[in-house]
Scaffold this motif. Structure first.
Motif, mmCIF file in Angstrom:
data_model
loop_
_atom_site.group_PDB
_atom_site.id
_atom_site.type_symbol
_atom_site.label_atom_id
_atom_site.label_comp_id
_atom_site.label_asym_id
_atom_site.label_seq_id
_atom_site.Cartn_x
_atom_site.Cartn_y
_atom_site.Cartn_z
ATOM 1 N N ASP A 130 0.829 -1.199 0.000
ATOM 2 C CA ASP A 130 0.000 0.000 0.000
ATOM 3 C C ASP A 130 0.868 1.256 0.000
ATOM 4 O O ASP A 130 1.993 1.251 0.523
ATOM 5 N N GLU A 131 0.321 2.319 -0.569
ATOM 6 C CA GLU A 131 0.915 3.654 -0.488
ATOM 7 C C GLU A 131 -0.226 4.590 -0.076
ATOM 8 O O GLU A 131 -0.791 5.313 -0.885
ATOM 9 N N LEU A 132 -0.570 4.536 1.193
ATOM 10 C CA LEU A 132 -1.839 5.083 1.652
ATOM 11 C C LEU A 132 -1.797 6.601 1.843
ATOM 12 O O LEU A 132 -0.768 7.164 2.234
ATOM 13 N N PRO A 133 -2.926 7.243 1.583
ATOM 14 C CA PRO A 133 -3.006 8.689 1.797
ATOM 15 C C PRO A 133 -2.996 9.024 3.285
ATOM 16 O O PRO A 133 -3.493 8.258 4.108
ATOM 17 N N THR A 134 -2.421 10.169 3.618
ATOM 18 C CA THR A 134 -2.321 10.571 5.023
ATOM 19 C C THR A 134 -2.987 11.915 5.301
ATOM 20 O O THR A 134 -3.004 12.364 6.451
ATOM 21 N N ASP A 135 -3.518 12.556 4.272
ATOM 22 C CA ASP A 135 -4.016 13.918 4.459
ATOM 23 C C ASP A 135 -5.461 14.099 4.015
ATOM 24 O O ASP A 135 -5.884 15.206 3.693
ATOM 25 N N LEU A 136 -6.239 13.021 4.000
ATOM 26 C CA LEU A 136 -7.631 13.139 3.580
ATOM 27 C C LEU A 136 -8.477 13.743 4.700
ATOM 28 O O LEU A 136 -8.287 13.417 5.879
ATOM 29 N N PRO A 137 -9.442 14.586 4.363
ATOM 30 C CA PRO A 137 -10.288 15.180 5.408
ATOM 31 C C PRO A 137 -11.244 14.143 5.996
ATOM 32 O O PRO A 137 -11.629 13.186 5.324
ATOM 33 N N PRO A 138 -11.632 14.318 7.249
ATOM 34 C CA PRO A 138 -12.596 13.394 7.855
ATOM 35 C C PRO A 138 -13.932 13.440 7.107
ATOM 36 O O PRO A 138 -14.351 14.493 6.628
ATOM 37 N N ALA A 139 -14.579 12.288 7.011
ATOM 38 C CA ALA A 139 -15.893 12.233 6.379
ATOM 39 C C ALA A 139 -16.928 12.813 7.335
ATOM 40 O O ALA A 139 -17.057 12.340 8.477
ATOM 41 N N PRO A 140 -17.674 13.811 6.909
ATOM 42 C CA PRO A 140 -18.661 14.423 7.816
ATOM 43 C C PRO A 140 -19.773 13.479 8.222
ATOM 44 O O PRO A 140 -20.457 13.713 9.220
ATOM 45 N N THR A 141 -19.951 12.392 7.460
ATOM 46 C CA THR A 141 -21.002 11.423 7.774
ATOM 47 C C THR A 141 -20.583 10.416 8.833
ATOM 48 O O THR A 141 -21.409 9.603 9.266
ATOM 49 N N ASP A 142 -19.299 10.444 9.233
ATOM 50 C CA ASP A 142 -18.804 9.464 10.203
ATOM 51 C C ASP A 142 -18.383 10.174 11.485
ATOM 52 O O ASP A 142 -17.296 10.755 11.559
ATOM 53 N N PRO A 143 -19.228 10.134 12.518
ATOM 54 C CA PRO A 143 -18.891 10.847 13.762
ATOM 55 C C PRO A 143 -17.689 10.261 14.488
ATOM 56 O O PRO A 143 -17.100 10.921 15.348
#
Length: 231
Positions: A130-143
């Protein structure tokens, strides 16, 4: 969660050009044969140079029966993934293949492609890290904050667990909430989104058991006729 059967298998010694097809490649990407699952189409292991290209972008065009899907691959974001994807394009692995899965959940809107068998179980005969992303914004639908936004237009690898990338990938046609367990290696363009929107508007193929499914083969069969590197 995007579920994948990534059918992985070893390349033949002849195809591998002298590289031992039972051992991982010696470079930093360590493409690893998986002989327990036969390859969907014969293809050697990718090149694995000591200095994997990690700068710049590469344009790839997926010519489908429903329209073009231009891709912009980002070497800096995922050098080993881009290297593998370009290798498979050069070997025509994606030509004449179907995109086998469309999801239409409120929080998961993707088209999944890359399996020559069209079953979701096929792959190229190897896996890699894997070369996973580290800077994705939190999903607003997931508290809980566990899921992140895979934004509309993102191109990412599907997998069957950690470090099981093969040939299958997914294209995000609507912002989706996923755990950041899927390598992002590029984007599609506006023209590609037009094609994806067409596929999505057709919905998922209904069945007698489920006349309005939200996960399954697209009702508008979507076939990659040719995948081409644009120079």
């Amino acid at each position: 969660m995007v579920m994948i059967g990534s059918g992985l298998a070893a390349a033949s010694p002849a195809a591998a050009g002298g590289v031992d097809p039972t051992e991982p490649t010696p470079g930093p990407c360590a493409y690893t044969p998986t002989p327990e699952e036969p390859a969907a189409r014969p293809v050697p292991l990718p090149p694995d140079p000591r200095h994997t290209p990690s700068r710049g972008t590469v344009d790839v065009l997926l010519r489908t029966n429903l329209g073009p899907i231009p891709l912009v691959l980002d070497r800096a974001e995922a050098p080993c993934t881009v290297q593998s994807f370009l290798h498979l394009v050069r070997y025509r692995f994606y030509n004449r293949t179907s995109c086998h899965r469309l999801t239409a959940y409120p929080t998961l809107k993707v088209l999944q492609c890359g399996d020559p068998t069209g079953t979701g179980e096929g792959g190229p005969g190897y896996r890699y890290k894997d070369e996973l992303p580290t800077d994705l914004p939190p999903a607003p639908t997931d508290p809980t904050g566990a899921r992140r936004v895979y934004a509309r237009g993102v191109l990412a690898m599907a997998n069957a667990g950690p470090d099981t990338n093969g040939s299958q990938f997914f294209l995000v046609y609507g912002d989706s909430a996923l755990r950041p367990n899927y390598t992002i290696f590029g984007t599609t363009t506006t023209a590609g989104l037009h094609t994806l929107d067409l596929v999505a508007a057709g919905g998922v193929t209904p069945t007698p058991e489920d006349p309005a499914p939200v996960d399954g083969p697209p009702a508008l069969p979507t076939r990659i006729r040719v995948a081409q590197i644009q120079h």
